[in-house]
Design an enzyme around this catalytic site. Structure first.
Site, PDB file in Angstrom:
ATOM      1  CG  ASP A 101      -2.120   0.836   1.064  1.00 37.89           C
ATOM      2  OD1 ASP A 101      -2.238   1.462  -0.128  1.00 37.89           O
ATOM      3  OD2 ASP A 101      -2.808   0.891   2.221  1.00 37.89           O
ATOM      4  CG  LEU A 151      10.075 -16.983  -3.878  1.00 39.95           C
ATOM      5  CD1 LEU A 151       9.729 -16.936  -2.382  1.00 39.95           C
ATOM      6  CD2 LEU A 151      10.378 -15.618  -4.345  1.00 39.95           C
ATOM      7  CG  HIS A 194       0.071   1.816  -9.329  1.00 43.00           C
ATOM      8  ND1 HIS A 194      -0.293   1.756  -8.144  1.00 43.00           N
ATOM      9  CD2 HIS A 194      -1.178   2.655  -9.656  1.00 43.00           C
ATOM     10  CE1 HIS A 194      -1.407   2.046  -7.763  1.00 43.00           C
ATOM     11  NE2 HIS A 194      -2.045   2.865  -8.669  1.00 43.00           N
TER      12      HIS A 194
HETATM   13  C1  FPP Z   1      -1.355   0.051  -3.504  1.00 48.34           C
HETATM   14  O1  FPP Z   1      -1.473   1.601  -3.409  1.00 48.34           O
HETATM   15  C2  FPP Z   1      -1.274  -0.520  -4.514  1.00 48.34           C
HETATM   16  C3  FPP Z   1      -1.996  -1.205  -5.551  1.00 48.34           C
HETATM   17  C4  FPP Z   1      -3.675  -1.168  -5.516  1.00 48.34           C
HETATM   18  C5  FPP Z   1      -1.590  -1.712  -6.685  1.00 48.34           C
HETATM   19  C6  FPP Z   1      -0.334  -2.615  -6.621  1.00 48.34           C
HETATM   20  C7  FPP Z   1       0.487  -2.770  -7.525  1.00 48.34           C
HETATM   21  C8  FPP Z   1       2.053  -2.655  -7.836  1.00 48.34           C
HETATM   22  C9  FPP Z   1       2.668  -2.601  -6.536  1.00 48.34           C
HETATM   23  C10 FPP Z   1       2.579  -2.299  -9.030  1.00 48.34           C
HETATM   24  C11 FPP Z   1       2.210  -3.595  -9.910  1.00 48.34           C
HETATM   25  C12 FPP Z   1       2.399  -5.230  -9.169  1.00 48.34           C
HETATM   26  C13 FPP Z   1       2.425  -6.461 -10.332  1.00 48.34           C
HETATM   27  C14 FPP Z   1       2.838  -7.484  -9.479  1.00 48.34           C
HETATM   28  C15 FPP Z   1       2.108  -6.342 -11.644  1.00 48.34           C
HETATM   29  P1  FPP Z   1      -2.379   2.693  -3.394  1.00 48.34           P
HETATM   30  O2  FPP Z   1      -2.592   2.777  -4.788  1.00 48.34           O
HETATM   31  O3  FPP Z   1      -3.719   1.940  -2.633  1.00 48.34           O
HETATM   32  O4  FPP Z   1      -1.793   3.709  -2.818  1.00 48.34           O
HETATM   33  P2  FPP Z   1      -2.151   4.892  -1.764  1.00 48.34           P
HETATM   34  O5  FPP Z   1      -2.858   4.099  -0.677  1.00 48.34           O
HETATM   35  O6  FPP Z   1      -1.301   5.864  -1.423  1.00 48.34           O
HETATM   36  O7  FPP Z   1      -3.672   5.892  -2.670  1.00 48.34           O
END
Ligand code: FPP
Length: 243
Positions: free
Chosen positions: A19, A130, A36
């Site tokens: 997050d 892994l 992201h």
């Molecule tokens: C949460 O941060 C993140 C996500 C919902 C997406 C996770 C994606 C990645 C880490 C990159 C892609 C990964 C793969 C495996 C392809 P948020 O957007 O909720 O952050 P915020 O709470 O600060 O808004």
């Protein structure tokens, strides 16, 4: 001391709620998507690190069943990132003996993503290092309901009233892996958000203010060290565990 309480013992299965990508970008006046992209870089570094440390399983929450509610543009960009990662990273995972699993309801993804999920899983299915599980369109409650349906399909002549934990367990996602030992959530929130509800029954929780793009090898080593300090009793008393 029995090994069951895991003191000074490395977790076998780490699950992470990644997050804080959006906030990481906002702090830098950048579009959320850049967060992201940076988040994907953290994923790659941590996969390499966990693999080198001999961790058996790493499960990452990439997209929840609730994430479809985000603005359409962000959802589309996340799908694009997921597809490119599947296309670009799989041969590298293969070279590192990593087995890739995608958990979640994949029927909601477009045909191209579904095809690449199948290719990636079958390319890496015999790898013995892994196990990297990416939870995509995943929800813990969905997982449990699916498990009951699968159990009923496998046991058409039996009533659900006969079902117990031991019999349902093999139908829940990731049942072939060691139980989740350590659940990490970055980004400062302290909640489970419908991630692996069944699988984290005995997991230790580790919360950090670090935003996911800032979470690096040193950060996960800190989480692992914190895990090693904890006494896991599985319902027993400290005295019983110490025997
Ligand atoms: C949460 O941060 C993140 C996500 C919902 C997406 C996770 C994606 C990645 C880490 C990159 C892609 C990964 C793969 C495996 C392809 P948020 O957007 O909720 O952050 P915020 O709470 O600060 O808004």
């Amino acid at each position: 001391m029995s090994q069951e309480n895991h003191q000074n013992y490395q977790p076998q299965h780490i699950a992470i709620i990644m997050d804080g990508n959006g906030r990481w970008a906002k702090k830098r006046f950048l579009p959320r998507f850049v967060g992201h992209q940076k988040g994907l870089k953290s994923v790659k570094r941590l996969v390499a690190h966990c693999s080198a440390q001999g961790i058996k399983a790493l499960t990452l929450f990439a997209f929840s069943t609730e994430n479809w509610r985000r603005p359409e543009d962000e959802v589309n960009k996340l799908m694009g990132l997921f597809l490119r990662a599947l296309q670009k990273e799989v041969s590298k995972l293969n070279d590192n003996n990593v087995r890739l699993l995608i958990v979640g309801d994949r029927t909601a993804f477009n045909a191209e993503i579904q095809e690449h999920i199948t290719i990636a899983e079958s390319m890496t299915c015999n790898n013995t290092g892994l196990v990297l599980s990416i939870a995509a369109n995943y929800g813990g409650r969905w997982d449990i309901v699916e498990a009951v349906k699968k159990w009923q399909l496998a046991n058409p002549d039996r009533s659900v009233s006969e079902l117990n934990e031991r019999e349902l367990s093999p139908y829940v996602a990731l049942s072939e892996l060691p139980e989740v030992d350590l659940l990490i959530r970055t980004g400062g929130e302290q909640r489970v958000s419908n991630f692996l509800i069944w699988q984290i029954a005995y997991a230790e929780f580790y919360f950090t203010e670090d935003l996911w793009p800032d979470f690096n090898e040193e950060s996960i080593d800190k989480a692992i060290a914190s895990f090693a300090q904890r006494e896991r009793r599985f319902g027993k008393t400290s005295e019983q565990v110490a025997k």
